[in-house]
Each structure stands twice: as C-alpha cells, then as structure tokens.
Design a protein around this motif. Structure first.
Motif, PDB file in Angstrom:
ATOM      1  N   ARG A  56       0.764  -1.186   0.064  1.00 25.68           N
ATOM      2  CA  ARG A  56       0.007   0.123   0.044  1.00 25.68           C
ATOM      3  C   ARG A  56       0.718   1.525   0.098  1.00 25.68           C
ATOM      4  NH1 ARG A  56      -2.116  -0.228   6.383  1.00 25.68           N
ATOM      5  NH2 ARG A  56      -0.579   1.067   7.118  1.00 25.68           N
ATOM      6  N   ILE A 110       3.123   4.447  -0.223  1.00 25.90           N
ATOM      7  CA  ILE A 110       4.303   4.906  -1.249  1.00 25.90           C
ATOM      8  C   ILE A 110       4.983   3.644  -1.748  1.00 25.90           C
ATOM      9  CG2 ILE A 110       6.403   5.978  -1.270  1.00 25.90           C
ATOM     10  CD1 ILE A 110       5.484   7.486   1.262  1.00 25.90           C
ATOM     11  N   ASP A 123       6.310  -7.539   1.405  1.00 19.28           N
ATOM     12  CA  ASP A 123       5.530  -7.113   2.380  1.00 19.28           C
ATOM     13  C   ASP A 123       4.820  -8.206   3.312  1.00 19.28           C
ATOM     14  OD1 ASP A 123       3.210  -5.451   3.959  1.00 19.28           O
ATOM     15  OD2 ASP A 123       3.935  -4.103   2.363  1.00 19.28           O
ATOM     16  N   LEU A 156       7.734 -11.049   3.271  1.00 19.16           N
ATOM     17  CA  LEU A 156       8.963 -10.893   4.022  1.00 19.16           C
ATOM     18  C   LEU A 156       8.730  -9.911   5.030  1.00 19.16           C
ATOM     19  CD1 LEU A 156      12.199 -10.636   3.770  1.00 19.16           C
ATOM     20  CD2 LEU A 156      11.865  -8.599   2.467  1.00 19.16           C
ATOM     21  N   ASP A 157       9.235 -10.009   6.055  1.00 21.66           N
ATOM     22  CA  ASP A 157       9.139  -9.138   7.326  1.00 21.66           C
ATOM     23  C   ASP A 157      10.674  -8.611   7.317  1.00 21.66           C
ATOM     24  OD1 ASP A 157       9.592  -7.753   9.727  1.00 21.66           O
ATOM     25  OD2 ASP A 157       8.716  -9.335  11.124  1.00 21.66           O
ATOM     26  N   VAL A 158      10.776  -7.449   6.766  1.00 20.68           N
ATOM     27  CA  VAL A 158      12.089  -6.819   6.815  1.00 20.68           C
ATOM     28  C   VAL A 158      13.061  -6.825   7.947  1.00 20.68           C
ATOM     29  CG1 VAL A 158      11.356  -5.267   4.812  1.00 20.68           C
ATOM     30  CG2 VAL A 158      11.155  -4.372   7.302  1.00 20.68           C
ATOM     31  N   ASN A 209      11.653   0.576   1.523  1.00 23.23           N
ATOM     32  CA  ASN A 209      10.348   1.460   1.938  1.00 23.23           C
ATOM     33  C   ASN A 209       9.611   1.180   3.109  1.00 23.23           C
ATOM     34  OD1 ASN A 209       7.914   3.321   1.054  1.00 23.23           O
ATOM     35  ND2 ASN A 209       7.262   1.147   0.961  1.00 23.23           N
ATOM     36  N   TYR A 223      10.337   7.061  16.188  1.00 28.82           N
ATOM     37  CA  TYR A 223      10.261   7.047  14.524  1.00 28.82           C
ATOM     38  C   TYR A 223      11.250   7.992  14.220  1.00 28.82           C
ATOM     39  CZ  TYR A 223       8.215   8.026  10.069  1.00 28.82           C
ATOM     40  OH  TYR A 223       7.866   8.111   8.800  1.00 28.82           O
ATOM     41  N   LYS A 262      14.541   7.308  11.647  1.00 28.26           N
ATOM     42  CA  LYS A 262      14.533   7.768  10.335  1.00 28.26           C
ATOM     43  C   LYS A 262      16.022   8.414  10.242  1.00 28.26           C
ATOM     44  CE  LYS A 262      11.187   6.363   8.251  1.00 28.26           C
ATOM     45  NZ  LYS A 262      11.074   5.484   7.335  1.00 28.26           N
ATOM     46  N   GLY A 268       7.495  14.420   3.255  1.00 29.98           N
ATOM     47  CA  GLY A 268       6.725  15.264   4.412  1.00 29.98           C
ATOM     48  C   GLY A 268       5.613  14.745   4.699  1.00 29.98           C
ATOM     49  N   ILE A 301       2.306  12.853   3.631  1.00 29.76           N
ATOM     50  CA  ILE A 301       1.978  12.305   2.405  1.00 29.76           C
ATOM     51  C   ILE A 301       0.846  11.380   2.747  1.00 29.76           C
ATOM     52  CG2 ILE A 301       2.462  10.731   0.573  1.00 29.76           C
ATOM     53  CD1 ILE A 301       4.368  13.147   0.727  1.00 29.76           C
ATOM     54  N   THR A 330      -1.338   8.847   2.987  1.00 35.21           N
ATOM     55  CA  THR A 330      -1.424   7.370   2.853  1.00 35.21           C
ATOM     56  C   THR A 330      -2.133   6.809   4.187  1.00 35.21           C
ATOM     57  OG1 THR A 330       0.721   7.144   3.914  1.00 35.21           O
ATOM     58  CG2 THR A 330       0.760   7.309   1.696  1.00 35.21           C
TER      59      THR A 330
HETATM   60  N1  LIG Z   1       3.152   8.881   4.623  1.00 38.06           N
HETATM   61  C1  LIG Z   1       4.102   9.925   5.035  1.00 38.06           C
HETATM   62  O1  LIG Z   1       3.423  10.962   5.532  1.00 38.06           O
HETATM   63  C2  LIG Z   1       5.383   9.319   5.181  1.00 38.06           C
HETATM   64  C3  LIG Z   1       6.612  10.572   5.496  1.00 38.06           C
HETATM   65  C4  LIG Z   1       7.460  10.395   5.794  1.00 38.06           C
HETATM   66  C5  LIG Z   1       8.028   9.073   5.317  1.00 38.06           C
HETATM   67  N2  LIG Z   1       7.500   7.960   4.943  1.00 38.06           N
HETATM   68  C6  LIG Z   1       7.956   6.926   5.126  1.00 38.06           C
HETATM   69  O2  LIG Z   1       7.530   6.140   3.614  1.00 38.06           O
HETATM   70  C7  LIG Z   1       7.508   4.927   4.006  1.00 38.06           C
HETATM   71  C8  LIG Z   1       6.252   4.286   3.313  1.00 38.06           C
HETATM   72  O3  LIG Z   1       5.007   4.973   4.102  1.00 38.06           O
HETATM   73  P1  LIG Z   1       3.684   4.883   3.652  1.00 38.06           P
HETATM   74  O4  LIG Z   1       3.067   6.190   4.005  1.00 38.06           O
HETATM   75  O5  LIG Z   1       3.300   4.332   2.330  1.00 38.06           O
HETATM   76  O6  LIG Z   1       3.144   3.927   4.968  1.00 38.06           O
HETATM   77  P2  LIG Z   1       1.931   2.848   4.818  1.00 38.06           P
HETATM   78  O7  LIG Z   1       1.974   2.485   6.458  1.00 38.06           O
HETATM   79  O8  LIG Z   1       0.670   3.003   3.957  1.00 38.06           O
HETATM   80  O9  LIG Z   1       2.747   1.446   4.429  1.00 38.06           O
HETATM   81  C9  LIG Z   1       3.708   0.963   4.877  1.00 38.06           C
HETATM   82  C10 LIG Z   1       3.923  -0.505   4.337  1.00 38.06           C
HETATM   83  O10 LIG Z   1       4.977  -1.174   5.107  1.00 38.06           O
HETATM   84  C11 LIG Z   1       4.593  -2.564   5.537  1.00 38.06           C
HETATM   85  N3  LIG Z   1       5.345  -2.908   6.488  1.00 38.06           N
HETATM   86  C12 LIG Z   1       5.166  -2.497   7.678  1.00 38.06           C
HETATM   87  N4  LIG Z   1       5.912  -3.122   8.585  1.00 38.06           N
HETATM   88  C13 LIG Z   1       6.679  -4.206   7.719  1.00 38.06           C
HETATM   89  C14 LIG Z   1       7.635  -5.225   7.969  1.00 38.06           C
HETATM   90  N5  LIG Z   1       8.017  -5.606   9.336  1.00 38.06           N
HETATM   91  N6  LIG Z   1       8.120  -5.898   6.908  1.00 38.06           N
HETATM   92  C15 LIG Z   1       7.608  -5.546   5.676  1.00 38.06           C
HETATM   93  N7  LIG Z   1       6.662  -4.773   5.322  1.00 38.06           N
HETATM   94  C16 LIG Z   1       6.224  -4.033   6.346  1.00 38.06           C
HETATM   95  C17 LIG Z   1       3.330  -2.378   5.827  1.00 38.06           C
HETATM   96  O11 LIG Z   1       2.673  -3.586   5.590  1.00 38.06           O
HETATM   97  C18 LIG Z   1       2.739  -1.405   4.575  1.00 38.06           C
HETATM   98  O12 LIG Z   1       2.262  -2.112   3.518  1.00 38.06           O
HETATM   99  C19 LIG Z   1       7.706   4.484   5.265  1.00 38.06           C
HETATM  100  O13 LIG Z   1       9.045   4.160   5.559  1.00 38.06           O
HETATM  101  C20 LIG Z   1       7.480   5.683   6.045  1.00 38.06           C
HETATM  102  O14 LIG Z   1       8.010   5.717   7.368  1.00 38.06           O
HETATM  103  C21 LIG Z   1       6.039   8.340   5.179  1.00 38.06           C
END
Ligand SMILES: NC(=O)c1ccc[n+]([C@@H]2O[C@H](COP(=O)([O-])OP(=O)(O)OC[C@H]3O[C@@H](n4cnc5c(N)ncnc54)[C@H](O)[C@@H]3O)[C@@H](O)[C@H]2O)c1
Length: 248
Positions: A15, A17, A36, A61-63, A89, A154, A158, A185, A187, A189
């Motif tokens: 899901r 990004i 994921d 995969l659990d990262v 990601n 968090y 980062k 920034g 986003i 989601t």
């Molecule tokens: N949305 C924002 O505003 C924002 C801002 C800055 C940075 N980010 C970063 O961008 C990245 C993506 O964010 P997003 O908003 O799409 O988040 P999201 O929560 O919508 O998606 C994150 C995805 O990571 C997967 N995930 C979580 N733990 C996991 C694990 N242990 N192993 C494998 N997969 C795992 C989740 O199942 C999910 O599909 C993240 O690293 C987040 O920190 C997001």
C-alpha cells in the motif's frame, strides 16, 4: 522506458508509497518483486501490475528478519535473474513522548525502520556487486532532519536511515552501487491516516505547509524512480526531500 530490463525489489509494497513506486517501476519496464507482511493487499498490487501488462511477484517478507532477507533475495534472483534496484520503503510509525515510550515499542520501530534498511542493504549488495552495480533507495523522512514534540522512536529510526545511507554510499560507490535517501513530508497514505485518526489536527496542519496540501504517494514514487534510475547516475549519498517545502 527508464527501467527497461531492470529488476527491482520494493519493500512495504502492499500500500501507500511502496505500492505507488512498484506500479510506476513496472510501467517503466522493471520486473518488480513486491515484499510485505500484508499478503492479501500485496497480492492485489501484484495482480494490478500484471493486468496492466507488467511483471511482478509478491514475496512475503518481514524486513526485520535477517534470515528471511537472504531467502527473499535468493528468490528474486532465481525468478528474475538479477537484482538491480532495492527500495527500502517498509516502515511503521509511533506516537509517544520520551517518557511515554516503552522499550518494546522503541525496539520494534527500530527493528523495522532502521534494522530493516540495514538488513535489506546487506542482503542485496552481493547480487548488485555480481551484476556490476545497482541503486538502493531508502525511505527516510523529514523526521530524520528535525525533532518532534510527540514522536520519538520514529524520528530516531529515520535519523539512523539517513546516517546509514551516507556510510553505505561511501563504501559501495566504487562497485557502482548508489545509495540515496528520500525524505517525504506529509503524504496522504494509510500511515498518515493512522497518525491522525481525528481529522481536526491534520487539516489544521495544512496551513503550515507551504503548498497548503499533503503530497501523494505517486509524487513520492516519482522521486524514488529518479533515484533508482540512470537519470541519477552520478547521485549517491544524497538526501532528496519531497515535502512540499515543509523544511524550507
Ligand atoms: N506517509 C507519510 O507521510 C510519510 C512521510 C515520511 C516518510 N514516510 C515513509 O515512507 C515509507 C512508506 O510509508 P507509507 O506512508 O506508504 O506507509 P504505509 O503504512 O501506508 O505503508 C507501509 C507498508 O510497510 C509495510 N510494512 C510494515 N512493517 C513491515 C515489515 N516489518 N516488513 C515488511 N513490510 C512491512 C506495511 O504492511 C505497509 O504495506 C515508510 O518508511 C514511512 O516511514 C511516510
């Protein structure tokens, strides 16, 4: 097409990004491994890419699991013949002050956000060295560049991603492997929905954003594509903010 003939692995591709990046990469000609922990939604992303004529494969995969990473990379290379691009990601959020944060939560956030990036990078480098190079794109955040009144682990995680990215770039540039970080920034989601379940403070924050709106996952995906592709062939160890001017 900008990724023709390339194989990419995107973590957290179910899901947000990650899904947007996976779709964009596939539309640019890449074979995409979607990693994921959420198998159902990730299989839907996979099906959408295949239906659109692209090539994708879901890999559970659990990262934060180091031994699972080795198996996952072996599987990608077995299926697609190489691994050229890794997008680290996957991420999780938490909202606690220092005193409100317990050690287990700190460890879990660090395990996914920081250790996951280290483990993924370490697991992919041998395959990239073998094929003569590659590109690793790490999702950090504006959180790595500033503190927070209400989020602690968090932001620390980062910060680790940003610093780790620099060292990996220094160590592997000579092997043709570029390593860069992307710093989104606000986003729109699921993650942001979970951070701000109540719409009030979230919409109030818009006034503080120079562009008066949140970004989209697709806008971040375009920046990831730039870093992943040969368009960024002389860019390594860099931080690219995609924040609508939030930190300007
Ligand atoms: N949305 C924002 O505003 C924002 C801002 C800055 C940075 N980010 C970063 O961008 C990245 C993506 O964010 P997003 O908003 O799409 O988040 P999201 O929560 O919508 O998606 C994150 C995805 O990571 C997967 N995930 C979580 N733990 C996991 C694990 N242990 N192993 C494998 N997969 C795992 C989740 O199942 C999910 O599909 C993240 O690293 C987040 O920190 C997001």
């Amino acid at each position: 097409m900008r990724l023709d003939g390339k194989t990419a692995m995107v973590t957290g591709a179910a899901r947000g990004i990650g899904a947007a990046a996976a779709r964009l990469f596939a539309s640019e000609g890449a074979r995409v491994a979607l990693a994921d922990v959420l198998s159902g939604p990730c299989r839907q992303v996979e099906a959408g890419i295949v239906d659109a004529g692209g090539t994708a494969a879901f890999i559970e995969l659990d990262v934060s699991d180091g031994s699972a990473w080795k198996l996952a990379v072996d599987e990608v290379v077995r299926r697609f013949g190489a691994l050229d691009i890794l997008v680290n990601n996957a991420g999780v959020y938490e909202r606690n002050t220092v005193e409100g944060l317990d050690l287990d939560t700190w460890k879990r956030v660090m395990a996914v956000n920081a250790e996951g990036v280290f483990l993924g990078t370490k697991a992919c480098i041998p395959a990239m060295r073998e094929s003569g190079g590659g590109s690793i794109v790490n999702l950090a955040s504006v959180a790595s560049m500033r503190g927070s009144m209400w989020s602690t682990a968090y932001h620390a995680s980062k910060g680790a991603v940003e610093a780790f990215t620099r060292s990996a770039a220094l160590q592997y540039g000579r092997y043709g492997i570029r390593v860069n970080s992307i710093h989104p920034g606000a986003i729109a989601t699921d993650m942001l929905d979970e951070v701000f379940p109540d719409d009030g403070p979230r919409s109030g924050r818009m006034d503080d954003l120079p562009m008066l709106r949140e970004g989209t996952a697709e806008e971040v995906a375009k920046a990831i594509l730039f870093m992943a592709s040969d368009d960024a062939s002389y860019v390594t160890g860099a931080q690219l903010r995609v924040d609508g001017g939030m930190l300007a």
